[in-house]
Design a protein around this motif. Structure first.
Motif, mmCIF file in Angstrom:
data_model
loop_
_atom_site.group_PDB
_atom_site.id
_atom_site.type_symbol
_atom_site.label_atom_id
_atom_site.label_comp_id
_atom_site.label_asym_id
_atom_site.label_seq_id
_atom_site.Cartn_x
_atom_site.Cartn_y
_atom_site.Cartn_z
ATOM 1 N N MET A 121 -28.269 65.424 80.154
ATOM 2 C CA MET A 121 -27.695 64.337 79.354
ATOM 3 C C MET A 121 -26.839 63.429 80.228
ATOM 4 S SD MET A 121 -26.632 66.112 75.729
ATOM 5 C CE MET A 121 -25.496 67.255 76.495
ATOM 6 N N PHE A 122 -27.105 62.148 80.141
ATOM 7 C CA PHE A 122 -26.379 61.156 80.933
ATOM 8 C C PHE A 122 -25.597 60.261 79.985
ATOM 9 C CE2 PHE A 122 -25.956 57.163 83.285
ATOM 10 C CZ PHE A 122 -25.445 57.634 84.483
ATOM 11 N N PRO A 123 -24.245 60.331 79.968
ATOM 12 C CA PRO A 123 -23.464 59.539 79.015
ATOM 13 C C PRO A 123 -23.503 58.047 79.333
ATOM 14 C CG PRO A 123 -22.002 60.633 80.563
ATOM 15 C CD PRO A 123 -23.388 61.165 80.831
ATOM 16 N N LEU A 124 -23.605 57.256 78.274
ATOM 17 C CA LEU A 124 -23.641 55.798 78.416
ATOM 18 C C LEU A 124 -22.455 55.117 77.754
ATOM 19 C CD1 LEU A 124 -27.423 55.190 77.634
ATOM 20 C CD2 LEU A 124 -26.342 55.324 79.891
ATOM 21 N N GLY A 125 -21.862 55.754 76.768
ATOM 22 C CA GLY A 125 -20.744 55.160 76.053
ATOM 23 C C GLY A 125 -20.325 56.056 74.912
ATOM 24 N N ASP A 126 -19.257 55.665 74.207
ATOM 25 C CA ASP A 126 -18.798 56.432 73.063
ATOM 26 C C ASP A 126 -18.378 55.485 71.952
ATOM 27 O OD1 ASP A 126 -16.438 55.455 74.176
ATOM 28 O OD2 ASP A 126 -15.286 57.224 73.642
ATOM 29 N N ASP A 127 -17.931 56.060 70.843
ATOM 30 C CA ASP A 127 -17.523 55.273 69.687
ATOM 31 C C ASP A 127 -16.087 54.786 69.874
ATOM 32 O OD1 ASP A 127 -17.055 54.144 67.236
ATOM 33 O OD2 ASP A 127 -17.015 56.036 66.133
ATOM 34 N N ASN A 128 -15.922 53.485 70.015
ATOM 35 C CA ASN A 128 -14.585 52.898 70.195
ATOM 36 C C ASN A 128 -14.106 52.149 68.950
ATOM 37 O OD1 ASN A 128 -14.190 53.715 72.917
ATOM 38 N ND2 ASN A 128 -15.558 52.080 73.594
ATOM 39 N N SER A 129 -14.716 52.434 67.814
ATOM 40 C CA SER A 129 -14.402 51.673 66.600
ATOM 41 C C SER A 129 -12.969 51.864 66.126
ATOM 42 C CB SER A 129 -15.371 52.055 65.481
ATOM 43 O OG SER A 129 -15.269 53.439 65.170
ATOM 44 N N THR A 130 -12.341 52.982 66.504
ATOM 45 C CA THR A 130 -10.971 53.238 66.051
ATOM 46 C C THR A 130 -9.930 52.925 67.120
ATOM 47 O OG1 THR A 130 -11.139 55.563 66.713
ATOM 48 C CG2 THR A 130 -11.704 55.019 64.429
ATOM 49 N N ARG A 131 -10.370 52.435 68.253
ATOM 50 C CA ARG A 131 -9.425 52.122 69.330
ATOM 51 C C ARG A 131 -8.547 50.947 68.921
ATOM 52 N NH1 ARG A 131 -11.996 50.157 74.729
ATOM 53 N NH2 ARG A 131 -11.356 48.125 73.933
ATOM 54 N N ARG A 132 -7.231 51.090 69.149
ATOM 55 C CA ARG A 132 -6.285 50.091 68.671
ATOM 56 C C ARG A 132 -5.730 49.182 69.758
ATOM 57 N NH1 ARG A 132 -2.626 54.821 66.508
ATOM 58 N NH2 ARG A 132 -3.244 55.397 68.627
ATOM 59 N N SER A 133 -5.884 49.558 71.016
ATOM 60 C CA SER A 133 -5.249 48.807 72.093
ATOM 61 C C SER A 133 -6.234 48.556 73.226
ATOM 62 C CB SER A 133 -4.031 49.575 72.629
ATOM 63 O OG SER A 133 -4.437 50.827 73.158
ATOM 64 N N THR A 134 -5.898 47.604 74.076
ATOM 65 C CA THR A 134 -6.701 47.323 75.265
ATOM 66 C C THR A 134 -6.297 48.294 76.376
ATOM 67 O OG1 THR A 134 -6.817 44.986 74.697
ATOM 68 C CG2 THR A 134 -7.319 45.584 76.980
ATOM 69 N N PRO A 135 -7.250 49.007 76.967
ATOM 70 C CA PRO A 135 -6.926 50.035 77.964
ATOM 71 C C PRO A 135 -6.640 49.440 79.348
ATOM 72 C CG PRO A 135 -9.282 49.946 77.643
ATOM 73 C CD PRO A 135 -8.697 48.975 76.654
ATOM 74 N N PHE A 136 -5.489 48.764 79.461
ATOM 75 C CA PHE A 136 -5.150 48.088 80.712
ATOM 76 C C PHE A 136 -5.075 49.054 81.894
ATOM 77 C CE2 PHE A 136 -3.080 45.326 77.452
ATOM 78 C CZ PHE A 136 -3.834 44.180 77.681
ATOM 79 N N VAL A 137 -4.525 50.243 81.662
ATOM 80 C CA VAL A 137 -4.356 51.203 82.757
ATOM 81 C C VAL A 137 -5.712 51.701 83.237
ATOM 82 C CG1 VAL A 137 -3.390 53.430 83.422
ATOM 83 C CG2 VAL A 137 -2.060 51.881 81.982
ATOM 84 N N THR A 138 -6.607 51.997 82.314
ATOM 85 C CA THR A 138 -7.946 52.438 82.708
ATOM 86 C C THR A 138 -8.650 51.366 83.526
ATOM 87 O OG1 THR A 138 -8.195 53.900 80.792
ATOM 88 C CG2 THR A 138 -10.217 53.126 81.838
ATOM 89 N N TYR A 139 -8.558 50.116 83.081
ATOM 90 C CA TYR A 139 -9.169 49.021 83.836
ATOM 91 C C TYR A 139 -8.539 48.907 85.229
ATOM 92 C CZ TYR A 139 -11.040 47.402 79.326
ATOM 93 O OH TYR A 139 -11.698 47.302 78.125
ATOM 94 N N ALA A 140 -7.208 49.051 85.302
ATOM 95 C CA ALA A 140 -6.513 48.943 86.593
ATOM 96 C C ALA A 140 -6.916 50.079 87.516
ATOM 97 C CB ALA A 140 -5.000 48.944 86.373
ATOM 98 N N LEU A 141 -7.046 51.291 86.980
ATOM 99 C CA LEU A 141 -7.450 52.430 87.801
ATOM 100 C C LEU A 141 -8.850 52.226 88.369
ATOM 101 C CD1 LEU A 141 -6.096 55.374 85.612
ATOM 102 C CD2 LEU A 141 -5.246 54.678 87.863
ATOM 103 N N ILE A 142 -9.748 51.710 87.550
ATOM 104 C CA ILE A 142 -11.106 51.436 88.031
ATOM 105 C C ILE A 142 -11.068 50.392 89.146
ATOM 106 C CG2 ILE A 142 -13.333 50.430 87.397
ATOM 107 C CD1 ILE A 142 -12.967 51.715 84.619
ATOM 108 N N ALA A 143 -10.295 49.342 88.942
ATOM 109 C CA ALA A 143 -10.197 48.285 89.956
ATOM 110 C C ALA A 143 -9.625 48.811 91.256
ATOM 111 C CB ALA A 143 -9.334 47.140 89.421
ATOM 112 N N ILE A 144 -8.580 49.628 91.174
ATOM 113 C CA ILE A 144 -7.958 50.177 92.381
ATOM 114 C C ILE A 144 -8.936 51.074 93.131
ATOM 115 C CG2 ILE A 144 -6.156 51.733 93.226
ATOM 116 C CD1 ILE A 144 -4.404 50.708 90.921
ATOM 117 N N ASN A 145 -9.660 51.900 92.404
ATOM 118 C CA ASN A 145 -10.636 52.779 93.048
ATOM 119 C C ASN A 145 -11.715 51.980 93.772
ATOM 120 O OD1 ASN A 145 -10.550 55.920 92.454
ATOM 121 N ND2 ASN A 145 -9.671 54.891 90.672
#
Length: 219
Positions: free
Chosen positions: A1-25
Motif C-alpha cells: 500500500m502506497f499512501p497518497l493522502g488522507d481526509d483533511n475535511s476537519t482540519r481547522r488551521s493551515t499547517p505552517f510548521v509542516t510546510y516549513a519543515l518540508i521546505a527546510i529539508n
C-alpha cells in the motif's frame, strides 16, 4: 500500500510548521548535493563520534534530522510528512507540534544510537521524527481514512491499518538488523530509529494532544 493522502475535511488551521519543515529539508538536501561528502561528515550524526565527544557533537543530533541520503529518501519522507503532519499539527498547535517533532527526532536518534554506539557510519534523515508524527496520528486518528494506491486503484482504508502495517514492517526489520550490528558495518536503513520515533510519538501524543472532547480524537 502506497499512501497518497488522507481526509483533511476537519482540519481547522493551515499547517505552517509542516510546510516549513518540508521546505527546510529540501533546502538542506540541495545544500548537501552542492557541498558533497564533507557536508555529510560534518553535520550527520555519527554514533562513535558522539560517544567520544558528546558536547562537541550535540548539534548533529538536530542537524542530522534535516538531511537525506538521496532524492528518493527525501521524497518518501516528505510525502509522509505532507500527508500525516498537517492533522497532527492542527491538533497540537504550531509550537507544540514543532517541539514534538524535534523530541521525536531526538528519541529516534538515540534509539538507533543505543543499538550500535560504536558505529562510524553517519546517520541522517527525517524518518525518525516523521515516525513520531505517524505514531501520534495513529493514536489520535486511528479510524481516519487514508487514500492508498493498490493494484485495484486508489482505495480509502483506515489509518490504523496503514500505520499498523508500516510499524509492523519496521519492527520486523529492526529485529533482523540487530544481527548485523556486531558484524561488518554497512550502510542501510536505520529501522530502530523508525521504531523508536514511532513509539516516542505515540506516547508523547498523550501529553501534546489538544482537547480530549475534540470529536476527531478516537483514543
Amino acid at each position: 500500500m502506497f499512501p497518497l493522502g488522507d481526509d483533511n475535511s476537519t482540519r481547522r488551521s493551515t499547517p505552517f510548521v509542516t510546510y516549513a519543515l518540508i521546505a527546510i529539508n529540501v533546502l538542506v538536501f540541495l545544500q548537501e548535493t552542492q557541498a558533497g561528502e564533507a557536508f555529510i561528515q560534518q553535520w550527520a550524526f555519527t554514533p562513535a563520534r558522539f560517544g567520544a565527544d558528546p558536547s562537541g557533537s550535540l548539534v548533529t543530533v538536530f542537524t542530522a534530522m534535516f538531511m537525506h541520503g538521496s532524492w528518493m529518501h527525501l521524497g518518501g519522507n516528505m510525502l509522509y510528512l505532507w500527508i500525516f503532519g498537517d492533522n497532527v499539527e492542527d491538533n497540537f498547535g504550531h509550537l507544540k507540534y514543532l517541539l514534538f517533532y524535534l523530541l521525536a527526532g531526538i528519541a529516534a536518534t538515540f534509539a538507533q544510537y543505543f543499538i550500535n554506539p560504536a558505529s562510524n557510519i553517519p546517520n541522517l534523515g527525517a524518518s525518525g521524527a516523521i515516525a513520531g508524527v505517524l505514531g501520534a496520528y495513529l493514536l489520535m486518528f486511528p479510524h481516519g481514512k487514508v487514500n492508498v494506491l493498490m493494484r485495484g486503484g486508489v482505495v480509502a482504508v483506515p489509518a490504523i491499518l496503514v500505520l499498523g502495517l508500516w510499524f509492523g514492517l519496521q519492527l520486523f526489520s529492526s529485529v533482523g538488523s540487530l544481527a548485523t550490528t556486531q558484524g561488518e558495518e554497512q550502510g542501510g536503513v536505520a529501522f530502530m530509529a523508525h521504531v523508536g520515533g514511532f513509539v516516542a510519538g505515540f506516547l508523547m501524543a498523550f501529553l501534546f494532544r489538544g482537547n480530549s472532547n475534540d470529536p476527531r480524537i478516537s483514543a
